[in-house]
Motif scaffolding. Structure first.
Motif, PDB file in Angstrom:
ATOM      1  N   ILE A 196      62.212   7.686  14.223  1.00  0.00           N
ATOM      2  CA  ILE A 196      62.553   8.175  15.555  1.00  0.00           C
ATOM      3  C   ILE A 196      62.144   9.631  15.733  1.00  0.00           C
ATOM      4  N   PHE A 197      62.076  10.372  14.637  1.00  0.00           N
ATOM      5  CA  PHE A 197      61.908  11.813  14.736  1.00  0.00           C
ATOM      6  C   PHE A 197      60.456  12.278  14.684  1.00  0.00           C
ATOM      7  N   TYR A 198      59.508  11.352  14.566  1.00  0.00           N
ATOM      8  CA  TYR A 198      58.106  11.714  14.794  1.00  0.00           C
ATOM      9  C   TYR A 198      57.883  11.816  16.298  1.00  0.00           C
ATOM     10  N   THR A 199      57.113  12.795  16.713  1.00  0.00           N
ATOM     11  CA  THR A 199      56.960  13.034  18.149  1.00  0.00           C
ATOM     12  C   THR A 199      56.377  11.829  18.879  1.00  0.00           C
ATOM     13  N   ILE A 223      45.111   3.072  20.122  1.00  0.00           N
ATOM     14  CA  ILE A 223      46.009   2.012  20.576  1.00  0.00           C
ATOM     15  C   ILE A 223      47.046   2.533  21.559  1.00  0.00           C
ATOM     16  N   GLU A 224      47.397   3.834  21.462  1.00  0.00           N
ATOM     17  CA  GLU A 224      48.339   4.421  22.414  1.00  0.00           C
ATOM     18  C   GLU A 224      47.782   4.373  23.840  1.00  0.00           C
ATOM     19  N   VAL A 263      55.023  -1.501  16.485  1.00  0.00           N
ATOM     20  CA  VAL A 263      54.663  -2.286  15.314  1.00  0.00           C
ATOM     21  C   VAL A 263      53.203  -2.036  14.926  1.00  0.00           C
ATOM     22  N   TYR A 264      52.338  -1.843  15.912  1.00  0.00           N
ATOM     23  CA  TYR A 264      50.922  -1.589  15.647  1.00  0.00           C
ATOM     24  C   TYR A 264      50.718  -0.358  14.770  1.00  0.00           C
ATOM     25  N   ILE A 265      51.421   0.714  15.067  1.00  0.00           N
ATOM     26  CA  ILE A 265      51.126   1.979  14.380  1.00  0.00           C
ATOM     27  C   ILE A 265      51.779   2.081  13.010  1.00  0.00           C
ATOM     28  N   PHE A 266      52.599   1.086  12.651  1.00  0.00           N
ATOM     29  CA  PHE A 266      53.159   1.018  11.297  1.00  0.00           C
ATOM     30  C   PHE A 266      52.913  -0.383  10.744  1.00  0.00           C
ATOM     31  N   PRO A 267      51.646  -0.762  10.528  1.00  0.00           N
ATOM     32  CA  PRO A 267      51.329  -2.136  10.132  1.00  0.00           C
ATOM     33  C   PRO A 267      51.917  -2.548   8.791  1.00  0.00           C
ATOM     34  N   ASP A 268      52.154  -1.594   7.898  1.00  0.00           N
ATOM     35  CA  ASP A 268      52.709  -1.927   6.585  1.00  0.00           C
ATOM     36  C   ASP A 268      54.235  -1.929   6.568  1.00  0.00           C
ATOM     37  N   LYS A 269      54.836  -1.509   7.674  1.00  0.00           N
ATOM     38  CA  LYS A 269      56.293  -1.477   7.774  1.00  0.00           C
ATOM     39  C   LYS A 269      56.719  -2.082   9.107  1.00  0.00           C
ATOM     40  N   ALA A 270      56.215  -3.278   9.367  1.00  0.00           N
ATOM     41  CA  ALA A 270      56.449  -3.892  10.674  1.00  0.00           C
ATOM     42  C   ALA A 270      57.936  -4.105  10.939  1.00  0.00           C
ATOM     43  N   ALA A 285      52.296  10.332  29.845  1.00  0.00           N
ATOM     44  CA  ALA A 285      51.273  11.379  29.956  1.00  0.00           C
ATOM     45  C   ALA A 285      51.057  12.094  28.620  1.00  0.00           C
ATOM     46  N   VAL A 286      52.145  12.442  27.956  1.00  0.00           N
ATOM     47  CA  VAL A 286      52.043  13.148  26.670  1.00  0.00           C
ATOM     48  C   VAL A 286      51.458  12.224  25.605  1.00  0.00           C
ATOM     49  N   LEU A 287      51.915  10.980  25.588  1.00  0.00           N
ATOM     50  CA  LEU A 287      51.452  10.029  24.570  1.00  0.00           C
ATOM     51  C   LEU A 287      49.957   9.745  24.710  1.00  0.00           C
ATOM     52  N   ARG A 288      49.485   9.583  25.935  1.00  0.00           N
ATOM     53  CA  ARG A 288      48.075   9.290  26.144  1.00  0.00           C
ATOM     54  C   ARG A 288      47.183  10.475  25.747  1.00  0.00           C
ATOM     55  N   LYS A 289      47.689  11.678  25.915  1.00  0.00           N
ATOM     56  CA  LYS A 289      46.877  12.865  25.632  1.00  0.00           C
ATOM     57  C   LYS A 289      46.862  13.223  24.146  1.00  0.00           C
ATOM     58  N   TRP A 290      48.024  13.159  23.494  1.00  0.00           N
ATOM     59  CA  TRP A 290      48.115  13.641  22.112  1.00  0.00           C
ATOM     60  C   TRP A 290      48.564  12.583  21.095  1.00  0.00           C
ATOM     61  N   GLY A 291      48.967  11.405  21.542  1.00  0.00           N
ATOM     62  CA  GLY A 291      49.542  10.424  20.626  1.00  0.00           C
ATOM     63  C   GLY A 291      48.640  10.040  19.470  1.00  0.00           C
ATOM     64  N   TRP A 292      47.364   9.736  19.758  1.00  0.00           N
ATOM     65  CA  TRP A 292      46.438   9.314  18.706  1.00  0.00           C
ATOM     66  C   TRP A 292      46.249  10.419  17.672  1.00  0.00           C
ATOM     67  N   ASN A 293      46.110  11.656  18.134  1.00  0.00           N
ATOM     68  CA  ASN A 293      45.928  12.779  17.207  1.00  0.00           C
ATOM     69  C   ASN A 293      47.153  12.985  16.335  1.00  0.00           C
ATOM     70  N   TRP A 294      48.343  12.882  16.924  1.00  0.00           N
ATOM     71  CA  TRP A 294      49.571  13.024  16.122  1.00  0.00           C
ATOM     72  C   TRP A 294      49.657  11.937  15.055  1.00  0.00           C
TER      73      TRP A 294
END
Length: 489
Positions: free
Chosen positions: A265-268, A356-357, A414-421, A472-481
């Protein structure tokens, strides 16, 4: 990747199309444990208040407690399924669910027992959604998961349609609430049998892509009977245990760490995703929790008529489930095109190198704007006492929108944590159920203070404004984070 490499790449899964179709409907049925159990209870509130000699506020407390345990349960069972396996955890949770449902069916006068057993019922039935998302991640390609999630979640959403009708019809016909709990006993027993006899292990750390033979508890009961006396042969099953030599076909028991789900939960980026999934769920729960009071008190409907008022929104939820599934695969393909990324339908795409974001959030702005308009209109239609058809129509669109947004962002988690679905799906459950519990707890006091019009206007503005900001924030910086977090350049 060259064409030769693509051809020689191992398949993402060896589960056949027919098997995946069966999983779609099986998981849809099993996930009714969450939606059916929650909604069958709502028309019983006034009857339970009389039966247990408790105030409506006290019965509302059982709903809040149910939601609290709905948040906690997946935090244990989700991470456990990542190590022990999906099948044993499914068996464990439905055994708890069945036992609690039996207790509720026999309990006729103890409010304390109602509170405890309803909590246990929540513990047993609430992890199923997280487990189902994990199974889908196990058996389907990233580019094709919408094909399973859409129908599966549409089937799940029959619960909000028929749960209230079953509950309201039982109260009106018998005057007793116990038959509603007996219905859940029948559902729990049938689910446990289906899991035991037909659900094979899918955890990729245990059976790989499905090539490794599951053993002991991880086998279906039918496989155990069929293979009796022939266990030493490697070809007893339609799999080969020497394909993935590092996997044994058995899971490993490890005490689940609930904080592994909380930590996400605490990852941006994941916080924004979890809010985007949890907020519409809380909105829809507020709609459902208010229906018995709005149509019972303001419109003067009897319990069965009130239960029928759930159908409109439930139909929207079902339609939203199908739309979300189609939208996932469509948006995935459309996002890949401008980036020049291939869509690998054999071994699967590397999500670390895929935005994917951006794919999952396509169209979110429009959905949020529509949400604000429908919620504001819904609140003031009720406040002005207009014909009941108007709020019922608006319920359809609210239900569809909430479902689409919830499913898009739940799948993204679930997509961004494929090994910990399982762990990722559990963190989603924690947030959405916590938000719902808080919302339900303040719903009636807020309604008494400012009325239906301003209450739903406030809910719509908060959900819409914060939702647009998160997108808006997720689309701009989510992949980089995400790439920075995983250490991938």
């Amino acid at each position: 990747m060259s064409e030769a490499d693509t051809v020689s790449a191992p398949p993402f899964t060896v589960f056949t199309s027919r098997q995946r179709t069966y999983f779609t409907f099986l998981l849809g049925y099993l996930t009714l444990a969450s939606s059916l159990t929650a909604t069958i209870y709502l028309p019983l509130i006034e009857s339970l208040s009389k039966q247990y000699n408790a105030s409506v506020l006290a019965i509302d407390l059982t709903i809040t407690v149910y939601l609290v345990f709905q948040a906690i349960s997946p935090a244990f069972f989700g991470p456990l399924s990542d190590t022990l396996g999906r099948r044993p955890v499914f068996l464990m949770t439905f055994a708890i669910y069945l036992g609690a449902s039996l207790g509720l069916a026999f309990n006729e006068n103890s409010y304390a027992a109602l509170l405890v057993l309803r909590s246990l019922q929540s513990i047993g039935g609430s992890a199923v959604m997280s487990l189902a998302y994990a199974v889908v991640a196990d058996i389907s390609l990233p580019a094709e998961r919408g094909r399973i999630l859409g129908p599966m979640l549409a089937a799940t959403n029959f619960g909000p349609c028929f749960g209230p009708i079953i509950g309201g019809g039982i109260v009106l016909a018998t005057g007793q609430t116990q038959w509603a709990f007996w219905t859940l006993v029948i559902f729990g027993a049938s689910s446990l049998m289906l899991i035991g006899w037909t659900m094979p292990e899918t955890g990729r750390n245990i059976v790989g892509s499905g090539e490794v033979c599951p053993r002991a508890l991880w086998e279906t009961w039918w496989s155990v009977i069929r293979s009796s006396g022939r266990r030493e042969r490697q070809d007893d099953y339609e799999c080969s245990s020497n394909v993935y030599s590092e996997k044994s076909g058995k899971g490993v028991w490890s005490f689940p760490n609930p904080f592994s789900s909380v930590r996400l939960i605490f990852y941006t980026d994941t916080f924004l995703i979890l809010w985007s999934a949890g907020s519409p769920y809380a909105v829809w729960y507020c709609i459902q929790a208010s229906i018995p009071l709005i149509y019972g008190q303001r419109y003067g409907y009897n319990p069965l008529a009130v239960s029928l008022c759930f159908l409109s929104g439930g139909a929207g939820v079902i339609v939203g489930g199908f739309v979300a599934g189609r939208l996932m695969d469509f948006n995935y393909k459309k996002t890949a095109e401008p980036y020049g990324l291939p869509v690998d339908r054999v071994s699967g795409d590397d999500i670390r190198n895929f935005p994917i974001e951006v794919a999952r959030s396509r169209g979110s702005y429009t959905l949020h704007v529509l949400s604000v308009g429908t919620l504001v209109g819904y609140g003031w239609a009720i406040e002005r006492g207009v014909h009941a058809s108007i709020p019922l129509i608006l319920q359809f669109f609210i239900g569809a929108r909430c479902t689409i947004v919830l499913q898009l962002y739940s799948a993204l988690m679930v997509y961004i944590f494929p090994d910990k679905a399982g762990t990722a799906a559990a963190s989603n459950n924690i947030v959405r159920c916590t938000l719902s519990a808080v919302a339900v707890a303040i719903l009636q006091p807020l309604r008494d203070t400012i009325g239906d019009g301003w209450m739903f206007t406030s809910i719509g503005l908060v959900d819409g404004a914060l939702g647009v900001f998160a997108v808006a924030v997720l689309r701009k910086w989510g992949w980089n984070w995400r790439r920075a977090r995983t250490g991938h350049d």
